[in-house]
Motif scaffolding. Sequence first.
Motif, mmCIF file in Angstrom:
data_model
loop_
_atom_site.group_PDB
_atom_site.id
_atom_site.type_symbol
_atom_site.label_atom_id
_atom_site.label_comp_id
_atom_site.label_asym_id
_atom_site.label_seq_id
_atom_site.Cartn_x
_atom_site.Cartn_y
_atom_site.Cartn_z
ATOM 1 N N GLY A 286 -7.770 35.050 42.575
ATOM 2 C CA GLY A 286 -7.475 36.320 42.005
ATOM 3 C C GLY A 286 -7.414 36.254 40.659
ATOM 4 O O GLY A 286 -7.567 35.046 39.953
ATOM 5 N N THR A 287 -7.105 37.142 39.910
ATOM 6 C CA THR A 287 -7.002 37.340 38.370
ATOM 7 C C THR A 287 -5.886 36.530 37.965
ATOM 8 O O THR A 287 -6.058 36.015 36.827
ATOM 9 N N GLY A 288 -4.843 36.410 38.689
ATOM 10 C CA GLY A 288 -3.817 35.230 38.163
ATOM 11 C C GLY A 288 -4.413 34.036 37.906
ATOM 12 O O GLY A 288 -3.936 33.075 36.847
ATOM 13 N N ASP A 289 -5.121 33.439 38.956
ATOM 14 C CA ASP A 289 -5.721 32.122 38.947
ATOM 15 C C ASP A 289 -6.567 32.056 37.677
ATOM 16 O O ASP A 289 -6.960 31.198 36.764
ATOM 17 N N ALA A 290 -7.644 33.068 37.554
ATOM 18 C CA ALA A 290 -8.500 33.255 36.669
ATOM 19 C C ALA A 290 -7.887 33.428 35.065
ATOM 20 O O ALA A 290 -8.442 32.536 34.267
ATOM 21 N N SER A 291 -6.952 33.924 34.912
ATOM 22 C CA SER A 291 -6.178 33.977 33.620
ATOM 23 C C SER A 291 -5.828 32.679 33.280
ATOM 24 O O SER A 291 -5.941 32.305 32.011
ATOM 25 N N GLN A 292 -5.124 31.873 33.990
ATOM 26 C CA GLN A 292 -4.580 30.593 33.810
ATOM 27 C C GLN A 292 -5.902 29.637 33.327
ATOM 28 O O GLN A 292 -6.074 29.077 32.375
ATOM 29 N N ALA A 293 -7.070 29.651 34.267
ATOM 30 C CA ALA A 293 -8.266 28.909 34.113
ATOM 31 C C ALA A 293 -9.031 29.385 32.773
ATOM 32 O O ALA A 293 -9.475 28.500 32.090
ATOM 33 N N LEU A 294 -9.232 30.571 32.586
ATOM 34 C CA LEU A 294 -9.759 31.019 31.314
ATOM 35 C C LEU A 294 -9.391 30.596 30.005
ATOM 36 O O LEU A 294 -10.138 30.488 28.902
ATOM 37 N N ALA A 295 -7.988 30.310 30.155
ATOM 38 C CA ALA A 295 -7.400 29.847 28.957
ATOM 39 C C ALA A 295 -7.867 28.524 28.456
ATOM 40 O O ALA A 295 -7.707 27.945 27.333
ATOM 41 N N TYR A 296 -8.519 27.571 29.463
ATOM 42 C CA TYR A 296 -8.885 26.284 29.338
ATOM 43 C C TYR A 296 -10.391 26.125 29.063
ATOM 44 O O TYR A 296 -10.844 24.990 29.223
#
Length: 246
Positions: free
Chosen positions: A127-137
């Motif tokens: 979901g977007t929550g997982d993606a938000s964390q991953a996109l930052a890295y």
Amino acid sequence: MRYLILSDIHANWEGLQAVLGRAGGLYEQILCCGDLVGYGADPNAVVAWTRENAAGVIRGNHDKACAGLEDLEWFNPVARAAAIWTQNELTAGNLEYVRDLAKGPLAVNGFELVHGSPLDEDEYVIGTGDASQALAYLNCPITFFGHTHVQGGFCWTRSQVEVIEKPSSATEHLQIQLRPEDLYLLNPGSVGQPRDGDVRAGFAIYEPENGTLTYHRVPYDVETAQEKIIRAGLPPLLAKRLGLGR
């Protein structure tokens, strides 16, 4: 350079052959985000083809499990049974190839391949929550991932994370224009065991020169793939899932 991006083939020879038939003439190089084996009944055919044709491949969690690099206690009973069967089925040369697959991320021409996420090769980006964390890295503006078996992905517009949808069940492909100012996590879909409600095999064509990504879905001989699973003595649930896309 035009790239054929694959992921989660899972020893499904019929799915792979359909993808290659549809993708013919659309690419110059093949890349894979992992999980060549596990679940399906043709691990040797898939691995042998990959060794011969893929320019870049990273390992998935099932590759690790089937090569004896992962504790099978983390797997559910069905996946565990398939991993043990696959490990016994692979030839010595193919088993060595799977065991030696590199851990992602793998950098290719300004973008990267991961299996789960940039943070953890075994992490699910759902979901977007997982993606938000991953996109930052992210190390690159564009990263391809697999693991979820769900075609689509996520875009970070610097103000919010947007979901990128897969082609509808009524269409065979969907092209999106990638914006250079945004960041992307893109899942080509699963060749061998889709889990997004569409039984068709999924793949993507990426063209960096014009900034386009095209998601594709292609029907394949699901019944033959199912019959092979049953004949091999693999758990029947694995055959059933192919007919459900779940």
